[in-house]
Scaffold this active site. Structure first.
Site, PDB file in Angstrom:
ATOM      1  CB  ILE A  63      -0.960   0.061   1.270  1.00  0.00           C
ATOM      2  CG1 ILE A  63      -2.014   1.273   1.135  1.00  0.00           C
ATOM      3  CG2 ILE A  63      -0.133  -0.035   2.493  1.00  0.00           C
ATOM      4  CD1 ILE A  63      -2.860   1.087   2.175  1.00  0.00           C
ATOM      5  CB  SER A  64       1.350   4.120  -2.460  1.00  0.00           C
ATOM      6  OG  SER A  64       1.346   3.230  -3.752  1.00  0.00           O
ATOM      7  CG  HIS A  65       5.589   6.425   1.377  1.00  0.00           C
ATOM      8  ND1 HIS A  65       5.816   5.366   0.192  1.00  0.00           N
ATOM      9  CD2 HIS A  65       6.149   6.430   2.125  1.00  0.00           C
ATOM     10  CE1 HIS A  65       7.089   4.910   0.659  1.00  0.00           C
ATOM     11  NE2 HIS A  65       7.388   5.638   1.723  1.00  0.00           N
TER      12      HIS A  65
END
Length: 214
Positions: A63-65
């Site tokens: 899950i991206s920043h």
């Protein structure tokens, strides 16, 4: 896990951090403030869910920043009612932010484990895309095209022309282009045959899986 006062307070702190890092679009910040990011990650990381950090999810993905999600979304210039194609549902977090902004979201994921996970989360938080599809995102969704906006959430070594052709004239695609390290790139469709390309700095995404089509 639930979404309680503690989590909401941490989201407020995250929004403050995103502003400090340069996110200016209030509609993006408002949407991120609505979405309980801690529900999209393993409970072991709950205490850190609102730090600007990426976390592992299923199928070897991440899950991206939050800043990356906010930045990509800001580059889309989403308006309420826009028809948005997301290539790579992943955990479902990015799609949820877009739905919270009032977009009509079509999202596609080719890894069954992730697809099933995102469907469970959408039901849990009572927010869902218009269409969530298990399939090959590289091909887009031509039967639903054209789209006002397209967002690609994995790095692509080449420009996916199939996706560009599914943009409306005046539409925008945001995509990380490159191999191991990518450049955040936008394409504005200015006519049937012409696109304006802009670059917005280095980024790092998991690579888009090799497409199935020949």
């Amino acid at each position: 896990m639930t979404d309680d006062f503690k989590h909401r307070g941490r989201r407020e702190q995250l929004i403050k951090l995103l502003r400090e890092k340069g996110i200016e679009d209030e509609s993006v910040l408002t949407a991120i403030n609505k979405i309980p990011r801690h529900l999209f990650i393993d409970s072991a990381f709950e205490e850190h869910a609102y730090q600007d950090t990426a976390f592992p999810i299923a199928a070897g993905q991440t899950i991206s920043h939050p800043f990356t999600v906010a930045f990509q979304t800001e580059l889309l210039h989403v308006k309420k009612g826009d028809k948005v194609l997301e290539v790579g549902t992943g955990s479902g977090y990015q799609a949820s932010v877009l739905v919270a902004m009032g977009a009509e979201v079509y999202t596609i994921e080719r890894q069954k484990e992730l697809f099933d996970f995102s469907q469970r989360i959408f039901r849990k938080i009572k927010i869902s895309p218009k269409y969530a599809i298990y399939g090959d995102g590289y091909k887009g969704l031509p039967s639903f095209a054209p789209f006002d906006r397209i967002i690609v959430t994995a790095g692509s070594s080449t420009i996916p022309k199939t996706l560009l052709q599914q943009l409306k004239i005046g539409g925008v695609m945001v995509i990380p282009l490159g191999d191991k390290n990518q450049m955040m790139t936008t394409f504005l469709r200015v006519s049937e045959m012409n696109f304006e390309k802009m670059e917005f700095g280095d980024c790092q995404f998991v690579p888009m899986l090799e497409r199935k089509e020949k």
